[in-house]
Design a protein around this motif. Structure first.
Motif, mmCIF file in Angstrom:
data_model
loop_
_atom_site.group_PDB
_atom_site.id
_atom_site.type_symbol
_atom_site.label_atom_id
_atom_site.label_comp_id
_atom_site.label_asym_id
_atom_site.label_seq_id
_atom_site.Cartn_x
_atom_site.Cartn_y
_atom_site.Cartn_z
ATOM 1 N N ARG A 20 -1.305 4.205 5.911
ATOM 2 C CA ARG A 20 -1.848 4.701 4.184
ATOM 3 C C ARG A 20 -3.545 4.767 4.462
ATOM 4 N NH1 ARG A 20 -0.107 5.461 -0.144
ATOM 5 N NH2 ARG A 20 -1.878 4.167 -1.903
ATOM 6 N N PRO A 21 -4.172 5.239 3.951
ATOM 7 C CA PRO A 21 -5.662 5.006 3.929
ATOM 8 C C PRO A 21 -5.506 4.341 2.876
ATOM 9 C CG PRO A 21 -4.954 7.824 3.105
ATOM 10 C CD PRO A 21 -3.188 6.922 3.552
ATOM 11 N N THR A 22 -6.922 3.623 3.080
ATOM 12 C CA THR A 22 -7.681 2.384 2.390
ATOM 13 C C THR A 22 -9.124 2.482 1.733
ATOM 14 O OG1 THR A 22 -8.264 1.899 4.651
ATOM 15 C CG2 THR A 22 -6.088 0.899 3.994
ATOM 16 N N THR A 27 -4.932 3.642 -3.929
ATOM 17 C CA THR A 27 -4.778 1.614 -4.820
ATOM 18 C C THR A 27 -3.960 1.312 -4.317
ATOM 19 O OG1 THR A 27 -2.980 2.698 -5.824
ATOM 20 C CG2 THR A 27 -5.181 2.660 -6.535
ATOM 21 N N ALA A 28 -4.036 0.662 -3.343
ATOM 22 C CA ALA A 28 -3.542 -0.791 -2.649
ATOM 23 C C ALA A 28 -2.100 -0.622 -3.175
ATOM 24 C CB ALA A 28 -3.836 -2.147 -2.424
ATOM 25 N N LEU A 29 -1.246 -1.147 -1.893
ATOM 26 C CA LEU A 29 0.698 -1.108 -2.775
ATOM 27 C C LEU A 29 0.596 -2.587 -3.636
ATOM 28 C CD1 LEU A 29 2.157 -0.793 0.622
ATOM 29 C CD2 LEU A 29 1.929 1.200 -0.805
ATOM 30 N N PRO A 30 1.344 -2.430 -4.193
ATOM 31 C CA PRO A 30 1.380 -3.753 -4.898
ATOM 32 C C PRO A 30 1.479 -4.616 -3.975
ATOM 33 C CG PRO A 30 3.353 -2.120 -5.399
ATOM 34 C CD PRO A 30 2.084 -1.537 -4.555
ATOM 35 N N ALA A 31 1.854 -5.852 -5.008
ATOM 36 C CA ALA A 31 2.058 -8.004 -4.482
ATOM 37 C C ALA A 31 3.662 -6.836 -4.715
ATOM 38 C CB ALA A 31 2.120 -8.487 -5.547
ATOM 39 N N VAL A 52 7.449 4.613 -4.732
ATOM 40 C CA VAL A 52 7.289 5.950 -4.323
ATOM 41 C C VAL A 52 5.553 6.144 -3.537
ATOM 42 C CG1 VAL A 52 7.065 9.057 -4.635
ATOM 43 C CG2 VAL A 52 8.976 7.147 -5.875
ATOM 44 N N LEU A 53 5.685 6.165 -2.196
ATOM 45 C CA LEU A 53 4.473 6.469 -1.466
ATOM 46 C C LEU A 53 4.158 7.540 -1.108
ATOM 47 C CD1 LEU A 53 5.307 4.068 1.436
ATOM 48 C CD2 LEU A 53 4.374 3.385 -0.768
ATOM 49 N N ALA A 54 4.530 8.851 -0.610
ATOM 50 C CA ALA A 54 4.680 9.734 0.129
ATOM 51 C C ALA A 54 5.604 10.978 -0.405
ATOM 52 C CB ALA A 54 4.077 9.429 1.559
ATOM 53 N N SER A 55 4.990 12.024 0.076
ATOM 54 C CA SER A 55 5.680 13.439 0.713
ATOM 55 C C SER A 55 5.962 13.975 1.590
ATOM 56 C CB SER A 55 5.989 14.327 -0.927
ATOM 57 O OG SER A 55 4.498 14.756 -0.246
ATOM 58 N N PHE A 56 5.724 15.123 2.286
ATOM 59 C CA PHE A 56 5.417 15.510 3.454
ATOM 60 C C PHE A 56 5.703 16.933 3.021
ATOM 61 C CE2 PHE A 56 8.429 11.771 4.208
ATOM 62 C CZ PHE A 56 7.631 11.286 5.246
#
Length: 141
Positions: A20-22, A27-31, A52-56
């Motif tokens: 995942r890009p930083t 935004t950062a992943l939640p705690a 939900v993080l990503a699609s393709f």
């Protein structure tokens, strides 16, 4: 997380999941969210509270044999519901005009500067999520 291959079913091309890009656009992943717990599922199988993080990428990329990760800029907790074909928000209108009447699911409805907007996915579209059961803390809505 280094690039990982996921295979949802034997009839599809495997999916490549990259780190995942930083940068300032993501935004950062939640705690409580551990990227290593991510799973590829079909949109119809996403459950309430899944992150939900990503699609393709669904479009062909010359030289690429597997669909790559298209990260959402702000991960969010899914709140799946059937798609309302009468909705007039921009994503629903574009989906209706471009995709036609396909089985779809709405994961979230966000209040944006343009008003309420749906996040519409085709039911058979692959989605990268962290299942709610694997989140150590609930994700705020």
């Amino acid at each position: 997380m280094p690039a990982v291959l996921f295979d949802v079913d034997p009839f599809r091309t495997p999916f490549v999941v990259t780190r995942r890009p930083t940068n300032l656009y993501f935004t950062a992943l939640p705690a409580g969210a551990d990227e290593s717990a991510a799973r590829v599922v079909l949109a119809r199988d996403v459950r309430a509270g899944d992150l939900v993080l990503a699609s393709f990428a669904s479009y062909p990329i010359p030289g690429r044999v597997t669909p790559g990760t298209s990260w959402v800029t702000r991960p969010y907790a899914a709140d799946p519901r059937p798609w309302n074909p009468d909705c007039t928000c921009t994503p629903c209108s574009v989906g209706r005009d471009v995709c036609g009447p396909v089985p779809s699911v709405v994961f979230a409805v966000d209040d944006t500067r343009w008003g309420l907007e749906c996040d519409v996915w085709e039911a058979d579209e692959p989605v990268l999520v962290i299942p709610a059961a694997l989140l150590s803390l609930p994700v705020p809505a």
